[in-house]
Design an enzyme around this catalytic site. Structure first.
Site, PDB file in Angstrom:
ATOM      1  CB  ILE A 498      -0.905  -0.012   1.295  1.00 31.87           C
ATOM      2  CG1 ILE A 498      -1.906  -1.172   1.320  1.00 31.87           C
ATOM      3  CG2 ILE A 498      -1.882   1.061   1.259  1.00 31.87           C
ATOM      4  CD1 ILE A 498      -2.377  -1.337   2.488  1.00 31.87           C
ATOM      5  CG  HIS A 499       3.216   4.108  -2.732  1.00 29.71           C
ATOM      6  ND1 HIS A 499       4.440   3.709  -1.994  1.00 29.71           N
ATOM      7  CD2 HIS A 499       3.462   5.246  -3.730  1.00 29.71           C
ATOM      8  CE1 HIS A 499       5.445   4.619  -2.590  1.00 29.71           C
ATOM      9  NE2 HIS A 499       4.825   5.742  -3.379  1.00 29.71           N
ATOM     10  N   PRO A 500       1.604   5.411  -0.374  1.00 27.90           N
ATOM     11  CG  PRO A 500       2.410   7.677  -0.170  1.00 27.90           C
ATOM     12  CD  PRO A 500       1.254   6.789  -0.261  1.00 27.90           C
ATOM     13  CD  GLU A 504       5.095   1.497   0.051  1.00 30.24           C
ATOM     14  OE1 GLU A 504       4.960   1.076  -1.330  1.00 30.24           O
ATOM     15  OE2 GLU A 504       5.053   2.931   0.289  1.00 30.24           O
TER      16      GLU A 504
END
Ligand code: FAD
Ligand code: NA7
Length: 523
Positions: A498-500, A504
């Site tokens: 899952i960015h940002p 992650e």
């Protein structure tokens, strides 16, 4: 039995485990009582007696008001006491996390400037406001627990319990009144209390513990925290963050039992952010000077040198003793571990006496954590009265140490994995990373780090996961569920991040320690 005054279950201790167990048992229509009693901490009075009198007798005659007996006792005796709910609610997880949050907000205020907020330069902090807010929340939880017991028809007895024989207890109420109570089953859930070193003169007289810090009326000022347990590091961490001159005295390593590389990084961060560490030092004595300051004498164990320095507050966090000594457990036949004085219990929480059970911190070899005590209590009631055969799995319990840079962890430390499987049979993936939210304020943080300890063969089963960084508890919780499902490095690294986020980086780890390559995340 036919005796109507006899209970199906008496729980001794209304903390995390005891409350969960009694409420669950009552769901099955059982006659349940829970005893909870808090003995005051040995803290010296913070107010001169004259002040206490004024406080106690000053209300105008026409004002009808309510003073909790416990508060009056606290003012008179000095020692801290609190309401229903046990350690976590009153002097543990809850006030600790709130004070940690207060400290983090201080950091955020500094960051905020860089994000455009016009924060004035001389912002100040009020200990009194924080303590009041924290204590108000704690009181609301105390009340909530009482209401829940009432709603669920669990009888709450504010009394200290001890055994007369294996089916009878004595309950001593606050005013000294004694009653006896009988039950078919007992659950001992009395937890523990902070230890004070008997060999250090002045410790018990002048020092405080985590039992006192969260309700301290006066701001702690220059503080010495003695010990290197997670409680010590957390307290020193938030005190530093709140702006107090804070030192930690440790005799050996920080966070014994935890992954030592992580423990080192967590304390390095603290050292870089204002906490002073007195390493390899042992307290010798504490004297109170005429000016009210506590003069602490200690010895540096390497050089043998003796040092002395004044502090306003000295806090011991050198571990906890189980509250088993005043319970007459020998009369009931309940066996203790000779060394720790904790209760020996089997996988079903059963003690050496078949109808007496023990849960939570008071039990030998259990992780001392609230969710663990709660689960043990609930599942025990389900087995005793609900026909269940499900017991707690104490393996792979995740936890987080709320140091200024938080440390979330689940499963084996690297040391433990090496011990169990051999260095050649494990693979450690690791990464130093920079949280995005730290870039704009240009925070200098070299300790944001994580590692995953895996078996080396096959799809590389994950044995341990360790994370240092913001919101570590939030990050590690989901991964601990994955580990219970048998997480492998293969499935971890095939997960899309899952960015940002910081989390992650966990699924992106690809540098092995064995390779010797630089584990710093770039770009
Ligand atoms: P307790 O909650 O300690 O309850 C025992 C109760 O029994 C107490 O109210 C006690 O007064 C009472 N009692 C004792 N003797 C008697 C008697 N003879 N008769 C009647 N009543 C008696 N855990 C986490 O999961 N997360 C955290 O962030 C966390 N932070 C912590 C921070 C600190 C500073 C501390 C000290 C602990 C923290 N813990 C944390 C640990 C957590 O608080 C404990 O694991 C948990 O409270 C244990 O629950 P318990 O039911 O075994 O005992
Ligand atoms: P711990 O883990 O028993 O830690 C006690 C800490 O206090 C540890 O750092 C000790 O150092 C230190 N200590 C103990 N006695 C002294 C004295 N006399 N003087 C100075 N320092 C001392 O206690 P916690 O309550 O924090 O941990 C409980 C649970 O948390 C445990 O079950 C784990 O699951 C995690 P040492 O390392 O012995 O040199």
């Amino acid at each position: 039995g036919t005796d109507s005054s006899k209970y199906d279950l008496i729980v001794i201790g209304g903390g995390s485990g005891g409350l969960a167990c009694s409420k669950e048992a009552a769901k099955y229509g059982k006659k349940v009582a829970v005893l909870d009693f808090v003995s005051p901490s040995p803290q010296a009075p913070t107010l001169p007696v004259a002040d206490v009198r004024v406080k106690k007798w000053s209300p105008p005659d026409n004002l009808v008001y309510y003073v909790d007996r416990r508060v009056v006792d606290h003012l008179l005796r000095g020692g801290s006491v609190w309401g229903l709910g046990g350690t976590c609610v009153n002097v543990g997880c809850i006030p600790k996390k709130l004070m940690h949050q207060a400290a983090l907000l201080g950091e955020s205020l500094k960051d905020a400037k860089h994000f455009g907020w016009n924060v004035p330069d001389n912002i100040n902090f009020s200990w009194e406001v924080l303590v009041t807010a924290v204590q108000n929340h704690v009181r609301s939880l105390n009340w909530g627990h009482r209401v829940q017991l009432h709603d669920k028809k669990v009888e709450y007895v504010n009394a200290k319990g001890s055994f007369l024989d294996s089916h009878t207890i004595k309950a001593v109420l606050k005013n000294g009144t004694e009653t006896t109570m009988k039950a078919d089953h007992f659950v001992i859930a009395v937890g523990g209390r902070p230890k004070f070193p008997k060999e250090v003169p002045g410790a018990i007289e002048y020092a405080i513990s985590s039992d006192d810090i969260f309700s301290l009326k006066k701001s702690p000022g220059k503080t010495l925290v003695i010990g290197a347990s997670y409680v010590a590091l957390e307290c020193a961490g938030f005190l530093t963050g709140l702006g107090y001159d804070t030192s930690i005295m440790m005799r050996s390593i920080p966070l014994r039992g935890f992954d030592q590389q992580m423990a080192q990084l967590a304390t390095d961060y603290m050292e870089g952010h204002g906490t002073r560490f007195l390493k390899q030092c042992i307290p010798v004595r504490i004297d109170k000077a005429d000016d009210g300051l506590l003069h602490v004498t200690w010895k540096e164990s390497v050089t043998g040198e003796t040092c002395q320095e004044p502090f306003e507050t000295v806090l011991f966090a050198i571990g906890r003793d189980p509250e088993t000594l005043q319970m007459n457990l020998e009369k009931a036949g309940v066996e203790l571990d000779q060394q720790t004085r904790k209760i020996k219990a089997n996988d079903e929480e059963q003690t050496s006496v078949a109808h007496i059970f023990a849960i939570g911190d008071v039990v030998q070899d259990r992780p001392e954590l609230t969710p663990v005590a709660i689960r043990a209590g609930k599942l025990l009631a389900d087995r005793l009265f609900g026909g269940s055969d499900v017991a707690v799995d104490y393996d792979k319990v995740a936890t987080t140490v709320f140091t200024p840079l938080e440390f979330g962890t689940v499963g084996m430390s690297e040391e433990k994995a090496i011990e169990c499987h051999g260095e050649d049979n494990i693979e450690v993936y690791h990464a130093f990373y920079k949280p995005l939210e730290f870039t704009v304020p240009e925070r200098k943080v070299e300790q944001c780090y994580m590692k995953v300890v895996c078996l080396r063969e096959g799809d590389q089963q994950v044995l341990g996961l360790h994370f240092l960084g913001p919101s570590a508890g939030e990050v590690i919780q989901g991964f601990s569920a994955a580990m219970r499902c048998g997480l492998s490095y293969q499935s971890l690294s095939s997960t899309v991040g899952i960015h940002p986020t910081c989390a992650e980086e966990v699924v992106k780890m690809h540098i092995t320690k064995r390779s010797g390559d630089d584990p710093t995340v770039t770009g």
